[in-house]
Motif scaffolding. Structure first.
Motif, PDB file in Angstrom:
ATOM      1  N   ASP A  35      13.897  -5.572  -6.057  1.00 44.91           N
ATOM      2  CA  ASP A  35      14.763  -4.409  -6.270  1.00 44.91           C
ATOM      3  C   ASP A  35      15.549  -4.530  -7.571  1.00 44.91           C
ATOM      4  O   ASP A  35      15.735  -3.536  -8.292  1.00 44.91           O
ATOM      5  CB  ASP A  35      15.721  -4.234  -5.097  1.00 44.91           C
ATOM      6  N   LEU A  36      16.035  -5.733  -7.879  1.00 40.82           N
ATOM      7  CA  LEU A  36      16.808  -5.933  -9.105  1.00 40.82           C
ATOM      8  C   LEU A  36      15.930  -5.709 -10.335  1.00 40.82           C
ATOM      9  O   LEU A  36      16.368  -5.095 -11.315  1.00 40.82           O
ATOM     10  CB  LEU A  36      17.406  -7.336  -9.126  1.00 40.82           C
ATOM     11  N   ARG A  37      14.716  -6.191 -10.292  1.00 43.63           N
ATOM     12  CA  ARG A  37      13.803  -5.988 -11.414  1.00 43.63           C
ATOM     13  C   ARG A  37      13.567  -4.481 -11.649  1.00 43.63           C
ATOM     14  O   ARG A  37      13.568  -4.019 -12.787  1.00 43.63           O
ATOM     15  CB  ARG A  37      12.474  -6.703 -11.138  1.00 43.63           C
ATOM     16  N   LYS A  38      13.384  -3.735 -10.556  1.00 47.25           N
ATOM     17  CA  LYS A  38      13.198  -2.285 -10.674  1.00 47.25           C
ATOM     18  C   LYS A  38      14.461  -1.618 -11.206  1.00 47.25           C
ATOM     19  O   LYS A  38      14.402  -0.704 -12.032  1.00 47.25           O
ATOM     20  CB  LYS A  38      12.818  -1.704  -9.314  1.00 47.25           C
ATOM     21  N   GLU A  39      15.612  -2.070 -10.708  1.00 51.33           N
ATOM     22  CA  GLU A  39      16.898  -1.494 -11.130  1.00 51.33           C
ATOM     23  C   GLU A  39      17.113  -1.648 -12.634  1.00 51.33           C
ATOM     24  O   GLU A  39      17.625  -0.746 -13.303  1.00 51.33           O
ATOM     25  CB  GLU A  39      18.023  -2.192 -10.363  1.00 51.33           C
ATOM     26  N   LEU A  40      16.693  -2.795 -13.179  1.00 45.86           N
ATOM     27  CA  LEU A  40      16.865  -3.063 -14.605  1.00 45.86           C
ATOM     28  C   LEU A  40      15.704  -2.547 -15.446  1.00 45.86           C
ATOM     29  O   LEU A  40      15.770  -2.571 -16.678  1.00 45.86           O
ATOM     30  CB  LEU A  40      17.028  -4.575 -14.834  1.00 45.86           C
ATOM     31  N   GLY A  41      14.639  -2.107 -14.769  1.00 42.77           N
ATOM     32  CA  GLY A  41      13.491  -1.580 -15.482  1.00 42.77           C
ATOM     33  C   GLY A  41      12.703  -2.628 -16.229  1.00 42.77           C
ATOM     34  O   GLY A  41      12.195  -2.381 -17.331  1.00 42.77           O
ATOM     35  N   ILE A  42      12.575  -3.823 -15.638  1.00 37.29           N
ATOM     36  CA  ILE A  42      11.869  -4.926 -16.287  1.00 37.29           C
ATOM     37  C   ILE A  42      10.480  -5.071 -15.689  1.00 37.29           C
ATOM     38  O   ILE A  42      10.329  -5.222 -14.470  1.00 37.29           O
ATOM     39  CB  ILE A  42      12.656  -6.253 -16.117  1.00 37.29           C
ATOM     40  N   GLU A  43       9.479  -5.055 -16.529  1.00 39.30           N
ATOM     41  CA  GLU A  43       8.096  -5.189 -16.077  1.00 39.30           C
ATOM     42  C   GLU A  43       7.815  -6.606 -15.583  1.00 39.30           C
ATOM     43  O   GLU A  43       8.447  -7.567 -16.021  1.00 39.30           O
ATOM     44  CB  GLU A  43       7.142  -4.826 -17.214  1.00 39.30           C
ATOM     45  N   ASP A  44       6.829  -6.721 -14.700  1.00 39.23           N
ATOM     46  CA  ASP A  44       6.542  -7.998 -14.039  1.00 39.23           C
ATOM     47  C   ASP A  44       6.106  -9.093 -15.003  1.00 39.23           C
ATOM     48  O   ASP A  44       6.313 -10.286 -14.725  1.00 39.23           O
ATOM     49  CB  ASP A  44       5.469  -7.810 -12.969  1.00 39.23           C
ATOM     50  N   ASP A  45       5.493  -8.724 -16.116  1.00 39.16           N
ATOM     51  CA  ASP A  45       4.937  -9.741 -17.012  1.00 39.16           C
ATOM     52  C   ASP A  45       5.956 -10.253 -18.038  1.00 39.16           C
ATOM     53  O   ASP A  45       5.644 -11.159 -18.822  1.00 39.16           O
ATOM     54  CB  ASP A  45       3.711  -9.194 -17.739  1.00 39.16           C
ATOM     55  N   LYS A  46       7.164  -9.729 -18.035  1.00 36.36           N
ATOM     56  CA  LYS A  46       8.168 -10.135 -19.019  1.00 36.36           C
ATOM     57  C   LYS A  46       8.787 -11.485 -18.664  1.00 36.36           C
ATOM     58  O   LYS A  46       9.002 -11.806 -17.490  1.00 36.36           O
ATOM     59  CB  LYS A  46       9.270  -9.090 -19.137  1.00 36.36           C
ATOM     60  N   ILE A  47       9.087 -12.269 -19.694  1.00 35.95           N
ATOM     61  CA  ILE A  47       9.834 -13.525 -19.530  1.00 35.95           C
ATOM     62  C   ILE A  47      11.307 -13.180 -19.670  1.00 35.95           C
ATOM     63  O   ILE A  47      11.744 -12.679 -20.713  1.00 35.95           O
ATOM     64  CB  ILE A  47       9.416 -14.556 -20.600  1.00 35.95           C
TER      65      ILE A  47
END
Length: 211
Positions: A35-47
């Motif tokens: 949920d946090l990754r979606k909230e921040l708009g960060i793609e799964d492949d990002k470091i």
């Protein structure tokens, strides 16, 4: 400090012991960050490179992290997340830099630690940083300056030291970062359990008192 104190007049009659800090490893543990990754708009492949450092305290060294991120620029591999960014001017930040002024709940901090692939801690005056210990507990390795008490709190399995205030070395360490694996998470977590669990600390304290 212990070595110096033991040579003093009073120190000759005292037994001095060094104890690690103690943190709550039930609170600080690897979390689900979908949920946090979606909230921040960060793609799964990002470091994800995390900094937890207030820009209002120069000793915390947040400006070194900002400068390193600017030099790396908009490298598509990375997303920089900075908790404690309080400058009003955000215009010169790379587009992959997410400034966050304040996080209120400790449980939310645990989510951010868990989200990160690397914590960059650029303090120039810390003896024993709870931020770093909490990061280990959540399964995230660190990079920090080789200064004050920082070398004492980790080994090479969970962190890397770079020369103090050396932006070039800091940039190099960040550029070498990769997405953390399950093994990385386990290594950091087990390290925290061995050294910083409050239950371990209490047991050691009781033994010292008994002796």
């Amino acid at each position: 400090l212990v070595n110096k104190a033991s040579k003093s007049l009073l120190g000759q009659y005292m037994k001095m012991v060094v104890l690690d800090e103690a943190i709550d490893l039930d609170l600080y543990q690897p979390r689900d960050v979908t949920d946090l990754r979606k909230e921040l708009g960060i793609e799964d492949d990002k470091i994800i490179i995390l900094c937890v450092s207030s820009t209002s305290n120069p000793w915390k060294g947040a400006d070194y992290f900002i400068e390193a991120a600017k030099k790396i620029g908009e490298d598509k591999r990375f997303v920089f997340v900075h908790i404690g960014y309080k400058y009003s001017d955000k215009s010169r930040l790379p587009s992959n830099y997410i400034p966050i002024r304040f996080v209120e709940k400790d449980s939310d901090f645990a989510r951010y630690y868990s989200l990160a692939d690397l914590l960059v801690y650029t303090s120039v005056a810390d003896a024993m940083s709870n931020v770093c210990l909490e990061s280990f507990a959540c399964g995230t390795p660190i990079v920090c300056f080789d200064i004050s008490g920082m070398p004492y709190l980790m080994d090479e399995s969970v962190g890397k030291l770079v020369p103090p205030r050396d932006i070039k070395s800091l940039v190099s360490a960040i550029n070498a970062a990769t997405k953390k694996t399950k093994e990385d998470i386990q290594t950091c977590r087990e390290y925290a359990l061995r050294r910083y669990d409050k239950r371990v600390y209490i047991d050691k304290l009781i033994k010292i008192a008994e002796n």
